[in-house]
Scaffold this active site. Structure first.
Site, PDB file in Angstrom:
ATOM      1  N   GLY A  63     137.629  34.752  48.666  1.00 19.66           N
ATOM      2  CA  GLY A  63     137.564  35.252  50.250  1.00 19.66           C
ATOM      3  C   GLY A  63     139.009  35.070  50.772  1.00 19.66           C
ATOM      4  O   GLY A  63     139.847  35.231  50.198  1.00 19.66           O
ATOM      5  N   SER A  64     138.868  34.715  51.897  1.00 22.36           N
ATOM      6  CA  SER A  64     140.303  34.936  52.856  1.00 22.36           C
ATOM      7  C   SER A  64     141.208  33.963  52.543  1.00 22.36           C
ATOM      8  O   SER A  64     142.229  34.333  52.629  1.00 22.36           O
ATOM      9  CB  SER A  64     139.680  34.897  54.303  1.00 22.36           C
ATOM     10  N   THR A  65     140.819  32.800  51.925  1.00 24.86           N
ATOM     11  CA  THR A  65     142.145  31.869  51.496  1.00 24.86           C
ATOM     12  C   THR A  65     142.916  32.876  50.578  1.00 24.86           C
ATOM     13  O   THR A  65     144.136  32.337  50.511  1.00 24.86           O
ATOM     14  CB  THR A  65     141.392  30.702  50.697  1.00 24.86           C
ATOM     15  N   LYS A  93     144.063  35.375  50.980  1.00 24.81           N
ATOM     16  CA  LYS A  93     144.899  36.177  51.655  1.00 24.81           C
ATOM     17  C   LYS A  93     146.364  35.576  51.748  1.00 24.81           C
ATOM     18  O   LYS A  93     147.544  36.304  51.891  1.00 24.81           O
ATOM     19  CB  LYS A  93     144.718  36.425  53.162  1.00 24.81           C
TER      20      LYS A  93
END
Lengths: 388, 582
Positions: free
Chosen positions: B310-312, B314
């Protein structure tokens, strides 16, 4: 020489002679044998019977009985036995035949007769019987023994007994000893060497042929060999037969070899702890070597050599031929048995069950040997000191 | 008869002498043979006999200890005893039976059966406490033998169980560090040579020959028991309050890859590794099922399992974008709440959209359309080469067994839609350790480090010391990109979606993540937060992952506070350690 004989003929009263040297050597061997029987048997006896002195006590009992018998026999003038020549021969044969219905088996061979609580190995009786019988026979034959007929007669007469011992009690070694006693007595009684030289050659050739046959057969098909053939193969290469026929020989060699020059010390044998079968019996010499080393082994050989030397002296100074022949028979018996026993444990000849005189465990053997010593002492008594 | 005497005498005497000399000759020959056997062959037969008489018994070597960064022992050896009886040496069987059954807590019947059995040596009980063994030995009972032995012992029971691992019946490593460093830890077994009779009964008077065992080397690890304990506490607490399935916390030094803590609760008891988690009756399962349950219990979620980050993730997209020049921090974007990629409409987590924002703000907001745009700008081939450059496609090389690899689309299968989802951390799987290591490499100035535990191995007396070195790959991103990333991630915590991770008095950088587990729509989420501090010169990096929390499942809401609490406790502690130079 003539002078000496002349004085003997006089039968003057002299002090009766007791051969203490012989007595000492024999007592030493019996005592030493007792120590070694205890040393070699106590570990296994304790483990299997829960009684470490079982063999020692039986040996002690037989030795005491034997010593008593020895002293009694030593005090009987030896000519007393002359009249028992034929009964001794027939008695031996009967005893061996009695094995067939009444024999007692141990270790796969039927060699013992039970008389009350005592067991008797009949072959031991037969050896003494043969000495008594042949001594009388040779004396009666006189000069006839020099003829080929007489020669063959002395060789043939012990044969039935030897064959019976071999076949009935399955004891080739005792049969060989009986024949060896006969040959030695014959050798001493005959002036010539030629026939014996031939006989020796024939025996050697026969043995060589037998070994050759065994090896040839083994190369073709091993299964055709009986246990004696297998023993010959194991003799030639004990390590190749280490699990069966070569086992005992190899274990004996381990014992002897690991003794080294000084030995492991009395009681310190490892091979007696279940590794070497019959450690207190036929193989006792290897335990002596393991515990007491080369020195101990050679000391025992020297003791036997002294014993034989002593017997030779007595035989050569015996008052008459009968006495001399009796002692020669005893000497032959002991010498042959010592030589064969040591040759077996050192794997010099194929394995065959022969005990070491006076030392190996075995009541009949030690008892009859002591009786034979008693006869010898009796012959020695006939020597008058000034003759020596 | 008297007549022939002279004749007889002359030759029978000499013949008797001949017989004697023949015998003497043969006896001399035999004495020679004896001398040959006992002097020249003695060594050969002695050797053969010794081989026959000696039995070899091995003595276990003490296994090397595992020691943490503070010198605390994490895995130790306990002396235990094996009690046996030697039938042939027992003198008072009744007393032996009585004493052994009482001391060892065994039934009299059980002991009697063994004592009365005729065998060379019979084992009564192994793994007996040393105190009990000593008291039995003090009785000096004939035929009772008390042998000492080593058993692995873990003073902290469950602490770091999945990282440390445990050993089996022969003291060999089964999982974890115990198996990876087996060669260093195991040592060399010694032997006792005893002399026995033909049945195998030992001959005491012959004594014994010993070859002493060589103890294994102690393993010094970077794990810090204080940090590990606190992280475990936090993880347990979180798992309970959030009713989560599992909580993993990884704490590492981003500068050199040393792992300070690795938590994956529920952990298991290293001293009873074959006991299933409470509430499970081991006997209720088949052998196969039981083994499956044990394997699941021993599984280390930080390295053995992959998840959708997920967003980690990014962080990686941002670093690739900055490094390739596809995006600058000042670039502006506009988020209407979704973005069209080919014919697919991909939503932002904020339904109304973030409106106009620059790249830094987009990261602070964790805005999906921004990262999709960046990802598309980078393009598949460049993106993929950065994956490779960052080390994402390989394993990290951590010194634990069974590390899982990254599950990524093949490059030729990545279309614009796949590229878009990868950009914000979906549609592929990596391990937590891989994410933490890659993030550490991006913020530490661009050095791809190898995560590890083992620092050094040495014997208890300090000899035979060996320090471990691990590969480092320089310049996976430029210094400039690394610095920018530190700044942006600091902003995320200071004012953005990760503000729950902020610690008073410290600059903290980080990134939150919330991902739905497959299959989509299951209602199961993974909440996570990756933080590091100090943001301008990272000395510690932590990743907390909460699997399937109930209620609130946003990473920024539930995972960031976990790292914050951790940092609040360990940052002053680490400062002190650095200050005191430990």
């Amino acid at each position: 020489m003539a002078q000496r004989n002349a004085s003997r003929r006089g039968q003057q009263k002299g002090e009766s002679f007791m051969d203490y040297s012989l007595l000492f050597i024999v007592l030493f061997l019996v005592g030493f044998g007792m120590v070694m029987v205890f040393s070699s048997s106590s570990y296994e006896a304790n483990l299997k019977l829960g009684d470490s002195t079982r063999y020692l006590r039986q040996q002690l009992l037989a030795s005491i009985l034997g010593l008593v018998a020895m002293m009694v026999v030593a005090n009987i003038p030896y000519h007393f036995w002359e009249r028992f020549a034929v009964p001794a021969y027939i008695g031996s044969a009967v005893l061996i035949l009695l094995i067939i219905p009444f024999g007692y088996s141990s270790g796969g061979a039927t060699r013992w007769l039970y008389i009350g609580p005592l067991s008797l190995q009949v072959a031991e009786v037969a050896k003494l019987g043969m000495i008594l019988f042949l001594s009388s026979l040779i004396c009666q034959m006189g000069k006839k023994i020099r003829t080929n007929k007489g020669f063959m007669l002395v060789l043939l007469i012990p044969m039935p007994i030897a064959l019976m011992i071999w076949q009935i009690t399955n004891n080739l070694s005792s049969a060989i000893i009986v024949m060896a006693i006969a040959v030695l007595m014959l050798f001493v009684s005959c002036p010539d060497y030629k026939r014996f030289f031939l006989l020796g050659l024939l025996t050697l050739a026969g043995a060589a042929a037998a070994v050759f046959y065994v090896v040839q057969t083994a190369q073709a098909h091993v299964d055709d060999l009986d246990f004696r053939g297998a023993r010959v193969l194991a003799w030639l290469d004990p390590e190749a037969y280490s699990s069966d026929t070569g086992f005992q020989t190899l274990q004996a060699l381990y014992a002897i070899g690991s003794g080294g020059v000084l030995g492991k010390g009395l009681g310190q044998s490892m091979q007696k702890r279940g590794f070497l079968p019959e450690a207190q019996n036929d193989m006792i010499f290897s335990i002596i070597c393991e515990e007491l080393g080369l020195f101990g082994g050679i000391a025992v050989i020297i003791m036997f050599l002294m014993l034989i030397w002593r017997l030779m002296i007595i035989a050569n100074n015996a008052p008459d031929l009968y006495g001399a022949l009796l002692v020669v028979g005893v000497m032959g018996h002991i010498a042959v048995q010592v030589i064969l026993n040591i040759a077996v444990v050192t794997n010099t000849i194929p394995n065959t069950g022969i005990s070491l005189p006076f030392i190996s465990y075995g009541g009949s053997s030690v008892m009859f040997l002591l009786i034979e010593i008693g006869i010898t002492l009796s012959v020695a008594k006939g020597i008058r000191l000034k003759d020596l | 008869m008297t007549e022939g005497k002279i004749n007889h005498k002359t030759y029978h005497r000499s013949k008797t002498v001949t017989v004697f000399f023949l015998c003497a000759l043969v006896l001399f020959g035999l004495a020679g043979r004896l001398a040959y056997l006992m002097v020249f062959q003695s060594e050969y037969y002695s050797q053969k006999a010794r081989e026959l008489h000696e039995r070899e018994r091995s003595i276990k070597a003490a296994r090397g200890r595992i020691i943490d960064a503070n010198g605390k022992i994490l895995a130790d050896n306990k002396t235990v005893c094996t009690v046996s009886v030697i039938h042939s040496q027992i003198t008072d069987a009744e007393e032996v039976i009585d004493v052994l059954s009482k001391e060892l807590g065994l039934s009299e019947e059980y002991v009697r059966k063994r004592v009365e059995k005729y065998s060379s040596i019979e084992k009564i009980k192994s793994n007996v406490e040393k105190a009990v063994g000593d008291s039995i030995r003090a009785r000096a009972l004939d035929g009772v033998k008390v042998d000492e032995d080593y058993k692995r012992y873990y003073p902290y029971d469950t602490l770091a169980s999945k990282a440390l691992g445990f050993t089996g019946g022969d003291n060999q490593g089964i999982i974890g560090l115990e198996v990876v460093y087996e060669e260093y830890l195991k040592g060399e077994a010694g032997t006792i040579l005893t002399v026995t009779d033909a049945k195998g009964v030992e001959q005491d008077e012959e004594g014994e020959e010993r070859v002493e065992p060589v103890s294994g080397r102690d393993l010094y690890v970077s794990l810090d028991i204080n940090i590990q304990s606190y992280a475990t506490q936090l993880a347990m607490q979180t798992m309970e309050t959030k009713e989560a399935d599992r909580v993993s916390i990884l704490v590492m030094n981003p500068q050199n890859g040393e792992i300070l803590a690795m938590v994956d609760v529920p952990e298991f008891d290293l001293n009873n590794p074959y006991t299933l988690q409470s509430g499970m009756d081991a006997l209720a399962f088949s052998e196969k099922k039981r083994q499956e349950l044990l394997n699941a219990m021993w599984r280390n979620g930080c390295i053995n399992d992959t998840y959708e980050p997920g967003s980690t993730f990014k962080i990686i997209t941002a670093a690739a974008g900055l490094e390739s020049g596809a995006v600058k921090p000042t670039d502006t974007f506009s988020c209407p709440g979704f973005i069209m990629v080919e014919d697919r409409k991909i939503r932002c987590h904020k339904v109304g959209g973030h409106g106009a924002e620059d790249f830094v703000q987009g990261t602070m907001n964790s805005c999906n359309p921004v990262f999709i745009t960046v990802g598309l700008r980078i393009g598949v081939e460049r993106y993929y080469s950065y994956f490779r450059q960052f080390g994402l496609l390989d394993k990290t090389g951590i010194d634990l067994p069974g590390e899982a690899g990254t599950i990524m689309h093949k490059m030729e299968n990545i279309g614009p839609v796949e590229l878009a989802t990868i950009s914000f951390g979906q549609s592929f799987q990596i391990t937590p350790i891989q994410l933490a290591t890659t993030a550490a490499s991006i913020v530490n100035g661009g050095r791809r480090i190898t995560p590890h535990f083992a620092v050094r191995a040495a014997r208890a007396d300090g000899s035979d010391s060996q320090s471990f070195t691990y590969p480092v790959r320089e310049h996976v991103v430029s210094d400039e990109t690394s610095e920018t990333m530190r700044y942006i991630l600091e902003q995320v915590v200071a004012e953005g979606s990760g503000k729950n991770g902020a610690v008073e008095g410290y600059k903290v950088g980080g990134k939150t993540a919330t991902s739905q587990t497959l299959p989509r729509g299951s209602g199961k989420y993974i909440a996570s937060f990756l933080g590091f501090a100090p943001a301008d010169n990272p000395q510690v990096l932590a990743l907390a992952i909460i699997h399937n929390p109930q209620g609130t499942y946003y990473g920024g809401q539930i995972a960031a506070p976990v790292v914050r609490q951790l940092f609040e406790n360990i940052l002053p502690y680490l400062d002190e350690k650095i200050y005191t130079g430990k």
